[in-house]
Design a protein around this motif. Structure first.
Motif, short mmCIF file in Angstrom:
data_model
loop_
_atom_site.label_atom_id
_atom_site.label_comp_id
_atom_site.label_asym_id
_atom_site.label_seq_id
_atom_site.Cartn_x
_atom_site.Cartn_y
_atom_site.Cartn_z
N PRO A 176 -51.86 22.72 -6.81
CA PRO A 176 -51.99 22.31 -5.48
C PRO A 176 -52.41 23.37 -4.49
CG PRO A 176 -49.63 21.76 -6.27
CD PRO A 176 -50.44 22.39 -7.53
N LYS A 177 -53.15 22.91 -3.57
CA LYS A 177 -53.89 24.12 -2.70
C LYS A 177 -53.00 24.75 -1.96
CE LYS A 177 -58.42 21.17 -2.67
NZ LYS A 177 -59.14 20.69 -1.46
N VAL A 178 -51.68 24.25 -1.39
CA VAL A 178 -50.86 25.06 -0.57
C VAL A 178 -50.41 26.11 -1.41
CG1 VAL A 178 -48.91 23.49 -1.25
CG2 VAL A 178 -48.93 24.78 0.86
N LEU A 179 -50.04 26.00 -2.79
CA LEU A 179 -49.43 26.83 -3.73
C LEU A 179 -50.53 28.01 -3.84
CD1 LEU A 179 -47.48 28.22 -5.66
CD2 LEU A 179 -48.32 26.46 -7.50
N VAL A 180 -51.80 27.65 -4.17
CA VAL A 180 -52.83 28.59 -4.56
C VAL A 180 -52.94 29.45 -3.28
CG1 VAL A 180 -55.13 28.81 -5.06
CG2 VAL A 180 -53.63 27.15 -6.31
N ARG A 181 -53.04 28.76 -1.91
CA ARG A 181 -53.23 29.47 -0.76
C ARG A 181 -52.21 30.65 -0.56
NH1 ARG A 181 -53.54 26.72 4.80
NH2 ARG A 181 -51.27 27.03 4.61
N ASN A 182 -50.98 30.23 -0.80
CA ASN A 182 -49.77 31.10 -0.74
C ASN A 182 -49.81 32.14 -1.51
OD1 ASN A 182 -48.83 30.07 1.55
ND2 ASN A 182 -47.49 28.50 0.49
N VAL A 183 -50.24 32.00 -2.99
CA VAL A 183 -50.35 33.28 -3.92
C VAL A 183 -51.42 34.16 -3.62
CG1 VAL A 183 -51.01 33.62 -6.51
CG2 VAL A 183 -49.40 31.64 -5.84
N ILE A 184 -52.66 33.41 -3.04
CA ILE A 184 -53.60 34.45 -2.69
C ILE A 184 -53.26 35.22 -1.34
CG2 ILE A 184 -55.99 34.49 -1.64
CD1 ILE A 184 -56.82 32.08 -3.40
N LEU A 185 -52.49 34.62 -0.43
CA LEU A 185 -51.91 35.43 0.57
C LEU A 185 -50.89 36.46 0.15
CD1 LEU A 185 -51.21 35.90 3.65
CD2 LEU A 185 -49.50 34.22 3.55
N VAL A 186 -50.10 36.34 -0.65
CA VAL A 186 -49.41 37.50 -1.21
C VAL A 186 -50.37 38.51 -2.02
CG1 VAL A 186 -47.34 37.98 -2.71
CG2 VAL A 186 -47.40 35.78 -1.50
N GLN A 187 -51.05 38.11 -2.81
CA GLN A 187 -52.05 39.09 -3.46
C GLN A 187 -52.86 39.95 -2.53
OE1 GLN A 187 -51.42 39.55 -6.64
NE2 GLN A 187 -53.10 40.57 -7.49
N LEU A 188 -53.60 39.23 -1.32
CA LEU A 188 -54.35 40.01 -0.54
C LEU A 188 -53.51 41.00 0.29
CD1 LEU A 188 -56.36 36.77 0.95
CD2 LEU A 188 -57.19 39.02 -0.27
N SER A 189 -52.16 40.54 0.66
CA SER A 189 -51.13 41.40 1.48
C SER A 189 -50.87 42.57 0.70
CB SER A 189 -50.03 40.89 1.81
OG SER A 189 -50.11 39.33 2.69
N THR A 190 -50.64 42.45 -0.52
CA THR A 190 -50.43 43.66 -1.55
C THR A 190 -51.78 44.59 -1.64
OG1 THR A 190 -49.06 42.29 -2.83
CG2 THR A 190 -49.71 44.53 -3.86
N ILE A 191 -52.92 43.85 -1.47
CA ILE A 191 -54.21 44.90 -1.77
C ILE A 191 -54.24 45.61 -0.32
CG2 ILE A 191 -56.67 44.57 -1.64
CD1 ILE A 191 -56.16 42.27 -3.73
N ALA A 192 -53.84 45.06 0.99
CA ALA A 192 -54.14 45.35 1.86
C ALA A 192 -53.18 46.48 2.27
CB ALA A 192 -53.82 44.35 3.19
N LEU A 193 -51.90 46.58 1.77
CA LEU A 193 -50.83 48.03 1.95
C LEU A 193 -51.56 48.98 1.28
CD1 LEU A 193 -47.75 46.06 1.40
CD2 LEU A 193 -48.43 47.16 3.35
N PHE A 194 -52.07 48.74 0.12
CA PHE A 194 -52.45 49.96 -0.87
C PHE A 194 -53.99 50.33 -0.29
CE2 PHE A 194 -49.61 48.36 -3.73
CZ PHE A 194 -48.69 49.53 -4.01
N LEU A 195 -54.72 49.42 0.24
CA LEU A 195 -56.16 50.02 0.77
C LEU A 195 -55.94 50.81 1.98
CD1 LEU A 195 -58.76 46.89 0.75
CD2 LEU A 195 -59.00 49.35 -0.01
#
Length: 648
Positions: A117-136
């Protein structure tokens, strides 16, 4: 110019990352009809970070000492391979590799999750992007790998000599692939909670993305253990160093996650528990990051000595863990499927295994952080070493090992434990085999227990594989098709047999190792058990970036040459550091391990010699565990297609 370009790409990646986060958060993502365009932007994020990291490697290759990181961790005379490895053999470079691997996993998840489901994939990507943003953000503000020096040195400072090793070139990237692979189960768990739709089935996603980091973590731990064995000169395969421990913690939690997914898959139960383990696995990876990079510990593995940067990492970890636990508490499912827990239910045995793994992880974690707690509260320095872990962990490892064959024998029907005659026969076979070892060796209860558990796990796994495989082969038209269908069974058997061999190797080398320390003159010979060792000569030579003295020894057994070994001592002039290089001669059953010590006079040297029986079974066992995880991955034709593998 290269340095400025690399820094610019980092800033560009951070800005792009924030834009992608904003697009995911928006209730109606911008340009929703151009979803493929945003997928390409996620690919661009990976490209920006990859090129930035490549430019850092180029700076090391070119010995650009105007870059502070290169000046502090490289040297003109350093071999090419170690110049490349210098890019990640330090704090700043390793953090850049860290965010690069996070983005690689984001890209791989994004391109392989179209069936969900697109809503699940979008939320997973959001969490991963947020983690990347913190370390960047941390990387750009506190640990810029492209910082310039106003007055660059002429030849650099060189990488730590003991890190100039082929295994240490591969060890950090492989270990990071394991650490950061756990970010995907973490993101899936949080993304699933954010969807607030518990009807979505994430079982296969969790299982697939937990097996990948399991394989890499196992291989990374193996490489680190082998490196420490031959490089540090003390002959041990595990030292319970804090940095070793923090690599073991996420591995243990991930192993519990892999087993708990079996219940979620078969009974649709333990959803909340599985999600919590997914959160804990990556949380321990981040805690390990703090311990390695905070400056709290002194270790050959540790990168940073700046507590201020460590505090910011701690803040990042606190935000990530606290927010994920808050989401878990508020969004978790309140409806768990009922499980029949009795002695004949597979669920009970898997749950007990899970709890045992968590107890082991808790002991390791407490032993690791206890010196920090004591120093912070009482101002005293204490150490927690091997005796503590041996006494506290051994009972739980025995419990876990004993449960493996029984849990495998039990079927999901939950009606009976299994073929009791087979279990009794297996106990008798294991007891006889383990007791027979004491015909040649002195009796020790702990040694007998270790040998019994090794036989119990190995033979139990093999017998269970033969029984299950034969029953499946009758209903499947070809052996090839049966092997494909039974890939999970084959993978599980490899992993369990590997665990049994690991127990045997640890038991043998701990119980029967021989250590000899003596002063030996050149030309002298001495005896160790039935072996004659001859000190042939001493040789002095100069290599590209170090000077060395090496001893030449020959080993004889019944006047037959077993082999020759050449232990070394090296001097690295750039750091004025001396290292000890052990020399190892493996045979079928033993490792001859020799270290050249200090020179006492013109021809007299301190020589340490070890005979390490069956230590190779440790490496073989761990490789089989990793192979088992890899073979289990072959059972995934796709995430969404129903599975037809055998699950006993």
């Amino acid at each position: 110019m290269i340095s400025e370009l690399g820094h610019f790409l980092l800033i560009s990646a951070f800005c792009l990352n924030l834009g992608l986060i904003a697009n995911c958060i928006s209730s109606r993502p911008a340009l929703a009809m151009y979803a493929s365009f945003f997928n390409e932007l996620e690919s661009l994020l990976l490209a920006l970070l990859a090129v930035s990291f490549l430019l850092l490697i180029v700076s090391f290759i070119n010995s650009d000492f105007s870059v502070k990181l290169v000046a502090d961790n490289s040297h003109l005379l350093k071999p090419f391979l170690y110049k490349v490895a210098g890019a990640w053999g330090n704090h700043e470079g390793s953090m850049l590799l860290w965010v690069l691997i996070l983005s690689i996993y984001l890209f791989l998840f994004q391109v392989s999750s179209n069936d969900y489901p697109k809503v699940l994939v979008r939320n997973v990507i959001l969490v991963q992007l947020s983690t990347i943003a913190l370390f960047l953000f941390y990387l750009m503000v506190f640990s810029n790998p492209f910082e310039r020096l106003e007055f660059p040195p002429l030849s650099g400072q060189d990488l730590n000599p003991i890190l100039q090793d082929v295994l240490l070139v591969a060890h950090p990237p492989i270990l990071y692939l394991g650490y950061l692979g756990l970010s995907i189960p973490f993101s899936i768990a949080i993304g699933f909670l954010l969807t607030n739709d518990h009807k979505i089935n994430i079982t296969k996603l969790i299982r697939f993305w937990s097996l990948i980091p399991f394989v890499f973590l196992t291989l990374g731990i193996l490489l680190g253990s082998v490196w420490a064995y031959y490089e540090l000169g003390w002959g041990g395969w595990w030292f319970w160093d804090p940095v070793e421990n923090v690599s073991l913690l996420p591995w243990l939690i991930n192993l519990a996650l892999i087993h708990s997914v079996l219940i979620l898959e078969r009974r649709n139960s333990l959803l909340n528990w599985t999600i919590l383990l997914s959160i804990m696995g990556f949380s321990f990876s981040m805690i390990g990051t703090f311990i390695v990079r905070s400056g709290l510990i002194t270790s050959v593995h540790a990168f940073a000595n700046d507590p201020s940067r460590g505090l910011f990492i701690l803040l990042i970890i606190f935000l990530a863990i606290a927010s994920s636990l808050l989401i878990y508490i508020t969004k978790r499912s309140n409806h768990e499927s009922f499980m029949k827990l009795n002695l004949a239910s597979k669920e009970l045995w898997i749950l007990v295994q899970n709890l045992t793994l968590l107890v082991i992880a808790t002991i390791v974690f407490l032993g690791t952080i206890w010196p920090f707690i004591v120093e912070a509260i009482f101002g005293e320095q204490v150490s927690v070493g091997e005796p503590f872990y041996e006494v506290s962990l051994t009972p739980f490892v025995i419990i876990f090992a004993f449960m493996l064959p029984i849990a495998s024998e039990i079927r999901w029907s939950g009606k009976k434990i299994g073929n009791m005659r087979k279990i009794v026969a297996l106990i008798l076979i294991s007891a006889v085999l383990s007791a027979s070892a004491f015909i040649w060796k002195d009796f020790k209860l702990l040694t007998l227990t270790g040998l019994f558990m090794s036989s119990w796990v190995c033979f139990g796994s093999i017998f269970e594989f033969i029984s299950s495989f034969k029953s499946q082969l009758k209903t499947i038209e070809s052996l090839k098709r049966s092997l494909i269908v039974n890939s999970r069974l084959i993978g599980r058997t490899c992993a369990h047999v590997g665990f049994g061999l690991l127990i045997f190797g640890v038991t043998a080398v701990t119980s029967w190792e021989i250590e000899d320390i003596r002063n030996v003159e050149v030309g002298e010979s001495y005896y160790l058990k039935s072996y004659q060792i001859v000190f042939k000569s001493i040789d002095y030579s100069v290599e590209k970036n170090f000077k060395k003295v090496s001893g030449s020894f020959e080993i004889f057994n019944n006047n037959k040459l077993v082999g020759a070994i050449q232990p070394e001592k090296r001097l690295y002039p750039s750091r004025n550091e001396v290292t000890t290089e052990a020399s190892i001669k493996p045979t079928l059953f033993n490792d001859f391990y020799m270290v050249l010590g200090n020179k006492l006079d013109e021809n007299l040297w301190v020589v340490r010699t070890y005979i390490k029986p069956f230590i190779s079974f440790i490496w073989v066992g761990v490789m089989l565990i990793a192979l088992g995880g890899f073979v289990s991955l072959l059972s995934f034709n796709s995430y969404k297609k129903p599975s037809h593998e055998v699950i006993n």
